[in-house]
Design an enzyme around this catalytic site. Structure first.
Site, short mmCIF file in Angstrom:
data_model
loop_
_atom_site.label_atom_id
_atom_site.label_comp_id
_atom_site.label_asym_id
_atom_site.label_seq_id
_atom_site.Cartn_x
_atom_site.Cartn_y
_atom_site.Cartn_z
N GLY A 247 -5.06 6.69 -7.18
CA GLY A 247 -4.12 6.45 -7.56
C GLY A 247 -3.64 7.12 -8.47
O GLY A 247 -3.94 8.74 -7.85
N GLY A 252 -5.59 7.46 -13.51
CA GLY A 252 -7.50 8.35 -13.27
C GLY A 252 -8.05 9.38 -14.90
O GLY A 252 -8.80 9.46 -14.45
N GLU A 269 -9.31 10.33 -6.16
CA GLU A 269 -8.21 11.14 -5.98
C GLU A 269 -6.88 10.84 -6.46
O GLU A 269 -6.57 9.53 -5.66
CB GLU A 269 -8.43 10.08 -4.62
N CYS A 303 -0.51 10.80 -0.64
CA CYS A 303 -0.45 11.63 -1.55
C CYS A 303 0.00 12.92 -1.05
O CYS A 303 0.20 14.38 -1.80
CB CYS A 303 -1.78 11.24 -1.74
P1 NAD Z 1 -1.73 3.24 -10.10
O1 NAD Z 1 -2.39 4.05 -9.92
O2 NAD Z 1 -0.62 2.21 -9.78
O3 NAD Z 1 -2.72 2.45 -8.68
C1 NAD Z 1 -4.11 2.57 -8.42
C2 NAD Z 1 -4.50 0.92 -8.86
O4 NAD Z 1 -5.37 1.43 -10.05
C3 NAD Z 1 -4.51 -0.20 -8.25
O5 NAD Z 1 -5.99 -0.95 -7.54
C4 NAD Z 1 -4.74 -0.91 -9.20
O6 NAD Z 1 -4.69 -1.82 -9.51
C5 NAD Z 1 -5.66 0.01 -10.47
N1 NAD Z 1 -5.42 -0.09 -11.68
C6 NAD Z 1 -4.15 0.04 -12.10
N2 NAD Z 1 -5.07 -0.08 -13.90
C7 NAD Z 1 -6.82 -0.27 -14.07
C8 NAD Z 1 -7.46 0.34 -14.68
N3 NAD Z 1 -6.87 0.04 -16.06
N4 NAD Z 1 -8.57 0.13 -14.73
C9 NAD Z 1 -8.57 0.09 -13.48
N5 NAD Z 1 -8.09 0.03 -12.81
C10 NAD Z 1 -6.78 -0.29 -12.18
O7 NAD Z 1 -1.41 3.98 -8.10
P2 NAD Z 1 -1.04 3.31 -6.87
O8 NAD Z 1 0.88 3.22 -7.61
O9 NAD Z 1 -1.02 2.16 -6.02
O10 NAD Z 1 -0.76 4.67 -5.82
C11 NAD Z 1 0.22 5.58 -5.96
C12 NAD Z 1 -0.66 7.38 -6.65
O11 NAD Z 1 -2.12 7.41 -5.66
C13 NAD Z 1 0.09 8.53 -6.18
O12 NAD Z 1 0.05 9.05 -7.65
C14 NAD Z 1 -0.48 8.79 -4.89
O13 NAD Z 1 -0.11 10.37 -5.10
C15 NAD Z 1 -2.33 8.57 -5.52
N6 NAD Z 1 -2.93 9.08 -4.37
C16 NAD Z 1 -3.76 9.83 -4.22
C17 NAD Z 1 -4.01 9.46 -3.04
C18 NAD Z 1 -5.59 11.03 -2.90
O14 NAD Z 1 -6.03 11.27 -2.04
N7 NAD Z 1 -5.51 11.80 -3.53
C19 NAD Z 1 -4.52 8.79 -1.53
C20 NAD Z 1 -3.15 7.77 -2.43
C21 NAD Z 1 -2.65 8.05 -3.90
#
Ligand code: NAD
Length: 521
Positions: A247, A252, A269, A303
């Site tokens: 995320g 993260g 990630e 990503c």
């Molecule tokens: P996000 O951080 O908003 O959400 C990711 C996950 O975290 C979701 O399942 C969300 O419900 C959960 N979440 C939210 N609050 C939380 C908390 N307090 N505790 C635990 N979990 C919680 O990210 P997004 O908008 O879904 O995804 C986009 C991001 O993900 C971008 O920054 C992208 O670059 C990144 N991403 C990285 C990779 C990689 O491999 N590096 C791959 C895919 C996406």
């Protein structure tokens, strides 16, 4: 809101999803039964409701985490090659459902049809890889300095993996995790993005069916749909040993700190801000095609999307002309993501559109010149009017002095372009951001290549030459450095994070042997 049922009823039926009653977003090893709020899953292209989902409550989290722990205790006793055989059966079932799961990704996440299918193929590929691993994972034997001593490093199953995933890869990322976790002897609990629960439910129903048909507990792959509160419950649970989080960087960072505070392992990630560099000796048509794909694939929501492009001064004008031309032609193919002619689908959410518009404002304030795009896309197709559409955008900067927007990841099809004079300068630009996921250099010169992949080269986890920043294969370790979180998933030796390691020293003499010449007579 209208309900978008007609074309999907048969697909949903094949995937075990309901279009009439709430789909249960919890699997705790005994039943598909949730007790949290009911939400709608929205088609990002049309804004219409696909189906409703009942999410987990905090009580569901506790029960499911305990079930995953109990399932782990059964699963860890199974021999690794036998676990591999189960993963092989899961692979076959996922491959059989690939067209349907791909179509579901397209409906719920919004990526175009070929990318939806490609994402499921990644699950199949990593499962193949994991099956092979199940016959080769192990440890090492190390020479002992003591007489009649044997030293071996042994890997054993770790425990419960809490797998929290992002919206943009609603199936593949769980595939990367579950395939490795299962052959390593762990159980998993999946907390998918709140906006892609149907992909998770359909995928996990397939996995659970395979597990239970063979006679193993379904809670080896448990599921908890919901938002941040449910994710936080997974991170907080005493049952979890490894948090695999995909995320945003902001989220993260907090999750990494929380996990560390409780001495849990974490695999992060996070966001990328990937650059491509084009040298004057590059194969220009190849670089053009590659950068267009990498900047626009999944409408800029990978990503690994190319977000920054650095062009050598001598080729910049010509390259930019070609790029704008390519963008114009791709812009003609914005449309329904399920249409095979479409190249650009919608953004996943209205939030994404708002972030895009805020970034466009910042570009203008910070002296960027919008060469194309920079606006929401007005669709002629009435059915798409309520979707989340933006135009692919190129912003050019004659100087990067005072430009901060280029250092942020905007999860949308915005490409920031600037020029450079030397490779050293370009590498510094590539490395000059907090994130360190993917990077690409276009050149035909061998010295440039070795400089790029060497100690003074790209600082990213993924370093490409004459290829796109996006579109990694599963064979290599996937992940990024710096604020991308240092996590590694999928191929290479990423599996080593899913096991607990012990260095074992075995004395097969009848003497007390002490290392470093210590004596204790
Ligand atoms: P996000 O951080 O908003 O959400 C990711 C996950 O975290 C979701 O399942 C969300 O419900 C959960 N979440 C939210 N609050 C939380 C908390 N307090 N505790 C635990 N979990 C919680 O990210 P997004 O908008 O879904 O995804 C986009 C991001 O993900 C971008 O920054 C992208 O670059 C990144 N991403 C990285 C990779 C990689 O491999 N590096 C791959 C895919 C996406």
């Amino acid at each position: 809101m209208t309900i978008d049922l007609a074309p999907h009823t048969a697909l949903f039926g094949r995937l075990g999803l309901s279009t009439t009653s709430p789909n249960q977003g919890v699997y705790d090893g005994t039943a598909w039964k949730a007790s949290g709020p009911i939400i709608d899953s929205i088609n990002p292209a049309s804004g219409s409701v696909l189906a409703s989902v009942q999410e987990a409550s905090l009580e569901d989290v506790q029960r499911t985490m305990a079930a995953a722990r109990a399932a782990f205790k059964v699963w860890r006793k199974v021999a690794a090659p036998a676990r591999g055989e189960v993963v092989r059966q899961i692979r076959l079932a996922i491959a059989e459902a690939l067209p349907d799961l791909g179509a579901l990704i397209t409906l719920e996440m919004g990526k175009i049809a070929s990318e939806g299918r490609g994402e499921v193929q990644e699950f199949v590929d990593v499962a193949d890889y994991a099956v092979g691993l199940s016959r080769s994972i192990g440890g090492t034997v190390i020479p002992s300095e003591r007489d009649k001593h044997f030293i071996t490093e042994v890997s054993n199953p770790l425990g419960v993996v809490g797998c929290i995933t992002a919206f943009n890869f609603p199936i593949a990322v769980y595939g990367w995790n579950v395939a490795l976790a299962l052959v390593c002897g762990d159980s998993t609990v999946w907390k998918p993005a709140q906006t892609t629960p149907l992909c998770a439910i359909a995928t996990n129903k397939i996995i659970v069916r395979v597990l239970e048909d063979i006679g193993y507990p379904g809670a080896i792959s448990a599921l908890l749909c919901g938002g941040g509160e449910i994710g936080a419950g997974v991170v907080d649970s005493p049952e979890v040993d490894l948090i695999s989080f995909t995320g945003s960087e902001a989220r993260g960072r907090l999750i990494g700190m929380e996990a560390a505070g409780k001495f849990k392992q974490s695999l992060l990630e996070l966001g990328g801000n990937n650059a491509a560099i084009v040298m004057p000796d590059a194969n220009i048509p190849l670089a053009l095609q590659s950068c267009t794909f990498a900047a626009l694939g999944t409408a800029g929501q990978r990503c690994t999307t190319t977000r920054r492009l650095f062009l050598h001064k001598s080729i910049a004008d010509e390259f930019l002309k070609g790029l704008v031309k390519a963008y114009k032609s791709v812009t003609q193919r914005i449309g329904r993501p399920e249409d095979p002619n479409t190249l650009i689908g919608p953004l996943h959410s209205q939030d994404g559109v708002e972030r895009y518009l805020r970034a466009v404002d910042k570009i203008k304030q910070q002296g960027g010149e919008i060469l194309i795009g920079g606006e929401v896309h007005q669709h002629a197709d009435q059915g798409l009017k309520a979707g989340h559409w933006v135009l692919p955008t190129i912003a050019f900067y004659s100087t990067l002095q005072g430009v901060s927007i280029i250092k942020e990841e905007t999860f949308a099809p915005i490409l920031h372009v600037a020029t450079f004079e030397t490779l050293e300068e370009a590498i510094e630009l590539n490395n000059g951001v907090a994130q360190g996921l993917s990077s690409a250099l276009f050149t035909q010169n061998m010295s440039n290549v070795f400089q790029w992949i060497g100690a003074e080269g790209s600082d990213c986890g993924i370093v490409n030459v004459n290829g796109s920043t996006s579109g990694a294969e599963i064979g290599g370790r996937f992940g990024g450095n710096k604020s991308t979180g240092w996590g590694r998933e999928s191929g290479g030796d990423a599996w080593k994070q899913y096991v607990r390691w012990s260095s074992c020293t075995l004395n097969w003499s009848n003497e007390l042997g002490l290392a470093q010449g210590v004596s204790f007579e």
